[in-house]
Write a protein that holds these residues in place. Structure first.
Motif, PDB file in Angstrom:
ATOM      1  N   ASN A 157       0.801  -1.213   0.000  1.00 39.65           N
ATOM      2  CA  ASN A 157       0.000   0.000   0.000  1.00 39.65           C
ATOM      3  C   ASN A 157       0.839   1.270   0.000  1.00 39.65           C
ATOM      4  N   THR A 158       2.133   1.131  -0.350  1.00 38.48           N
ATOM      5  CA  THR A 158       2.991   2.316  -0.478  1.00 38.48           C
ATOM      6  C   THR A 158       3.828   2.361  -1.741  1.00 38.48           C
ATOM      7  N   SER A 159       4.073   1.202  -2.377  1.00 34.92           N
ATOM      8  CA  SER A 159       5.066   1.168  -3.455  1.00 34.92           C
ATOM      9  C   SER A 159       4.485   1.158  -4.856  1.00 34.92           C
ATOM     10  N   GLY A 160       3.163   0.882  -5.008  1.00 30.05           N
ATOM     11  CA  GLY A 160       2.607   0.736  -6.346  1.00 30.05           C
ATOM     12  C   GLY A 160       3.145  -0.486  -7.063  1.00 30.05           C
ATOM     13  N   LYS A 161       3.432  -1.556  -6.305  1.00 32.89           N
ATOM     14  CA  LYS A 161       3.984  -2.771  -6.904  1.00 32.89           C
ATOM     15  C   LYS A 161       3.290  -4.009  -6.370  1.00 32.89           C
ATOM     16  N   VAL A 162       3.294  -5.063  -7.198  1.00 36.79           N
ATOM     17  CA  VAL A 162       2.971  -6.415  -6.743  1.00 36.79           C
ATOM     18  C   VAL A 162       4.206  -7.264  -6.994  1.00 36.79           C
ATOM     19  N   THR A 163       4.404  -8.252  -6.126  1.00 40.94           N
ATOM     20  CA  THR A 163       5.604  -9.084  -6.217  1.00 40.94           C
ATOM     21  C   THR A 163       5.201 -10.541  -6.345  1.00 40.94           C
ATOM     22  N   VAL A 164       5.879 -11.247  -7.249  1.00 40.94           N
ATOM     23  CA  VAL A 164       5.630 -12.665  -7.479  1.00 40.94           C
ATOM     24  C   VAL A 164       6.901 -13.435  -7.179  1.00 40.94           C
ATOM     25  N   SER A 165       6.792 -14.446  -6.314  1.00 36.30           N
ATOM     26  CA  SER A 165       7.928 -15.279  -5.950  1.00 36.30           C
ATOM     27  C   SER A 165       7.665 -16.703  -6.419  1.00 36.30           C
ATOM     28  N   ASP A 166       8.541 -17.235  -7.252  1.00 38.77           N
ATOM     29  CA  ASP A 166       8.401 -18.594  -7.762  1.00 38.77           C
ATOM     30  C   ASP A 166       9.142 -19.536  -6.828  1.00 38.77           C
ATOM     31  N   LEU A 167       8.380 -20.255  -5.993  1.00 40.44           N
ATOM     32  CA  LEU A 167       8.964 -21.136  -4.987  1.00 40.44           C
ATOM     33  C   LEU A 167       9.266 -22.533  -5.512  1.00 40.44           C
ATOM     34  N   SER A 168       8.901 -22.804  -6.754  1.00 35.32           N
ATOM     35  CA  SER A 168       9.137 -24.135  -7.309  1.00 35.32           C
ATOM     36  C   SER A 168      10.587 -24.322  -7.737  1.00 35.32           C
TER      37      SER A 168
ATOM     38  N   PHE B  29       6.551  -6.028  -9.992  1.00 34.32           N
ATOM     39  CA  PHE B  29       5.958  -5.341 -11.142  1.00 34.32           C
ATOM     40  C   PHE B  29       5.264  -4.071 -10.678  1.00 34.32           C
ATOM     41  N   THR B  30       5.507  -2.972 -11.358  1.00 35.14           N
ATOM     42  CA  THR B  30       4.803  -1.733 -11.099  1.00 35.14           C
ATOM     43  C   THR B  30       3.411  -1.802 -11.714  1.00 35.14           C
ATOM     44  N   ILE B  31       2.419  -1.330 -10.965  1.00 38.61           N
ATOM     45  CA  ILE B  31       1.041  -1.282 -11.463  1.00 38.61           C
ATOM     46  C   ILE B  31       0.508   0.137 -11.283  1.00 38.61           C
ATOM     47  N   PRO B  32      -0.601   0.494 -11.941  1.00 45.24           N
ATOM     48  CA  PRO B  32      -1.109   1.876 -11.857  1.00 45.24           C
ATOM     49  C   PRO B  32      -1.593   2.292 -10.475  1.00 45.24           C
ATOM     50  N   SER B  33      -2.017   1.347  -9.627  1.00 44.25           N
ATOM     51  CA  SER B  33      -2.525   1.683  -8.297  1.00 44.25           C
ATOM     52  C   SER B  33      -1.394   1.678  -7.278  1.00 44.25           C
ATOM     53  N   MET B  34      -1.217   2.791  -6.583  1.00 45.79           N
ATOM     54  CA  MET B  34      -0.157   2.890  -5.589  1.00 45.79           C
ATOM     55  C   MET B  34      -0.493   2.106  -4.326  1.00 45.79           C
TER      56      MET B  34
ATOM     57  N   MET C   5       6.701 -12.577 -16.409  1.00 47.15           N
ATOM     58  CA  MET C   5       7.823 -13.150 -15.679  1.00 47.15           C
ATOM     59  C   MET C   5       8.889 -13.676 -16.632  1.00 47.15           C
ATOM     60  N   MET C   6       8.462 -14.364 -17.690  1.00 49.08           N
ATOM     61  CA  MET C   6       9.424 -14.895 -18.653  1.00 49.08           C
ATOM     62  C   MET C   6      10.196 -13.789 -19.370  1.00 49.08           C
ATOM     63  N   ASN C   7       9.509 -12.672 -19.603  1.00 49.25           N
ATOM     64  CA  ASN C   7      10.137 -11.556 -20.311  1.00 49.25           C
ATOM     65  C   ASN C   7      10.823 -10.564 -19.387  1.00 49.25           C
ATOM     66  N   ALA C   8      10.833 -10.885 -18.080  1.00 50.43           N
ATOM     67  CA  ALA C   8      11.446  -9.998 -17.094  1.00 50.43           C
ATOM     68  C   ALA C   8      10.897  -8.581 -17.214  1.00 50.43           C
ATOM     69  N   SER C   9       9.572  -8.474 -17.374  1.00 47.56           N
ATOM     70  CA  SER C   9       8.944  -7.162 -17.465  1.00 47.56           C
ATOM     71  C   SER C   9       9.034  -6.443 -16.119  1.00 47.56           C
ATOM     72  N   THR C  10       8.922  -5.154 -16.174  1.00 52.74           N
ATOM     73  CA  THR C  10       8.987  -4.354 -14.948  1.00 52.74           C
ATOM     74  C   THR C  10       7.623  -3.806 -14.538  1.00 52.74           C
ATOM     75  N   SER C  11       6.612  -3.961 -15.391  1.00 51.71           N
ATOM     76  CA  SER C  11       5.300  -3.412 -15.078  1.00 51.71           C
ATOM     77  C   SER C  11       4.202  -4.318 -15.629  1.00 51.71           C
ATOM     78  N   LEU C  12       2.992  -4.143 -15.119  1.00 47.93           N
ATOM     79  CA  LEU C  12       1.814  -4.853 -15.594  1.00 47.93           C
ATOM     80  C   LEU C  12       0.774  -3.839 -16.031  1.00 47.93           C
ATOM     81  N   SER C  13       0.018  -4.192 -17.059  1.00 50.37           N
ATOM     82  CA  SER C  13      -1.054  -3.316 -17.537  1.00 50.37           C
ATOM     83  C   SER C  13      -2.389  -3.797 -16.989  1.00 50.37           C
ATOM     84  N   LEU C  14      -3.253  -2.868 -16.681  1.00 53.31           N
ATOM     85  CA  LEU C  14      -4.578  -3.200 -16.187  1.00 53.31           C
ATOM     86  C   LEU C  14      -5.396  -3.860 -17.288  1.00 53.31           C
TER      87      LEU C  14
END
Length: 331
Positions: A36-47, A56-61, A95-104
């Motif tokens: 609720n401060t960074s405008g990001k979501v994080t995905v961790s692949d534990l497999s 990934f940066t998203i439009p909502s902070m 994730m495969m493309n090592a993107s830095t942001s996601l689009s809504l």
């Protein structure tokens, strides 16, 4: 696995899920977190042998209540910035493309203000609205139907307790009553008509100061709760495990109390628990993942399932600014 190795594995790689469809490169052991401060979501692949972590940066902070739909490859979350449900697609590709942001991809209409959590069962998405001045101090549970292209509001319920965490187990909804040590249960939740609804049962968890995070594991009949204690303290939080939960719940009368003797508790300075706002659990590894909001400005903490009440050290800790929710995909 030793603590130092786990910490190094979590921190060292770029930016946590086994394959249900190897041809598509999908992994079904992933951890998702929101902030609720960074405008990001994080995905961790534990497999992976060395888990990867990608943000990934998203439009909502300011976001909360993160969920991942493995079938549609979409992250769903509640935007506190825009007061809508939001969906972000093509996560595997990003994730495969090592993107830095996601689009809504799409969003709901704005039917709530000040959301705190999201829970999903099938195509039903439930959002909590926590009371504040902007929503006339009204606590709500709203039910949406998710389609391939959007969210449709189905039900709008008001409740007589302050909202925070919720968890769906089929048609049963468990909810935490913020500012208390109480948990409420709604059986046949989706059968309610719009308007005020009353819990099937409400009970107090002895010793729990202020409940927030909630997770029920049907696989091993285990309820896991978090206690944020005083909102301004970064060291008085705790983690509570109730084993054989359905039996304990059945033996507890409405408005009754689950005693300390039925709990396994983690509290103390070694735990790094101050304001643990959300929690999830992996029944296979018996690891508990906690979104610790206040200590250090935000941390993802991992604990081995406690077998006795103690001040336990986390087995892993990762700094994550403003972490607000956590969701585990595990098949």
């Amino acid at each position: 696995m030793k603590t130092n190795f786990l910490i190094a594995a979590l921190v060292s790689v770029s930016f946590f899920s086994c394959s249900d469809d190897d041809s598509k490169g999908k992994s079904d052991f992933k951890l998702f977190t929101s902030s609720n401060t960074s405008g990001k979501v994080t995905v961790s692949d534990l497999s992976l042998t060395t888990p990867s972590v990608m943000s990934f940066t998203i439009p909502s902070m300011d976001t909360d209540g993160v969920f991942y739909d493995n079938e549609s490859d979409e992250i769903i979350l509640a935007s506190r910035t825009n007061n809508v449900l939001e969906a972000y697609g093509n996560i595997e590709e990003a994730m495969m493309n090592a993107s830095t942001s996601l689009s809504l991809s799409y969003a709901s209409t704005s039917n709530f203000n000040n959301p705190r959590e999201v829970a999903v069962s099938g195509d039903k998405v439930v959002v909590t609205q926590d009371q504040n001045a902007a929503n006339s101090n009204t606590n709500k549970l709203l039910v949406y139907q998710k389609t391939a292209t959007g969210f449709t509001l189905l039900n709008d319920y008001t409740v007589n307790f302050k909202n925070w965490g919720i968890f769906l187990n089929g048609n049963t909804l468990y909810a935490t009553a913020d500012l208390t040590g109480d948990i409420v249960v709604f059986e046949n939740f989706f059968s309610n008509a719009n308007g005020p609804i009353t819990p099937t049962k409400r009970f107090t968890v002895e010793g729990l100061v202020r409940t927030h995070g909630i997770f029920f594991s049907a696989k091993d009949n285990r309820m896991i709760l978090t206690d944020v204690g005083a909102a301004t303290s970064d060291s008085d939080g705790g983690l509570i495990v109730i084993n054989n939960f359905t039996s304990v719940l059945s033996a507890t009368a409405n408005l009754g109390t689950i005693p300390l003797s039925s709990q396994v508790r983690v509290y103390g300075p070694n735990s790094s628990l101050g304001n643990p706002v959300d929690v999830t659990y992996d029944y296979k590894t018996e690891n508990i993942y906690v979104a610790e909001r206040l200590n250090g400005g935000g941390k993802l903490l991992t604990f081995a399932l406690p077998t006795a009440t103690a001040d336990a050290n986390p087995s892993a800790s990762r700094m994550e600014a403003g972490i607000s929710s956590v969701y585990l995909l595990r098949k």
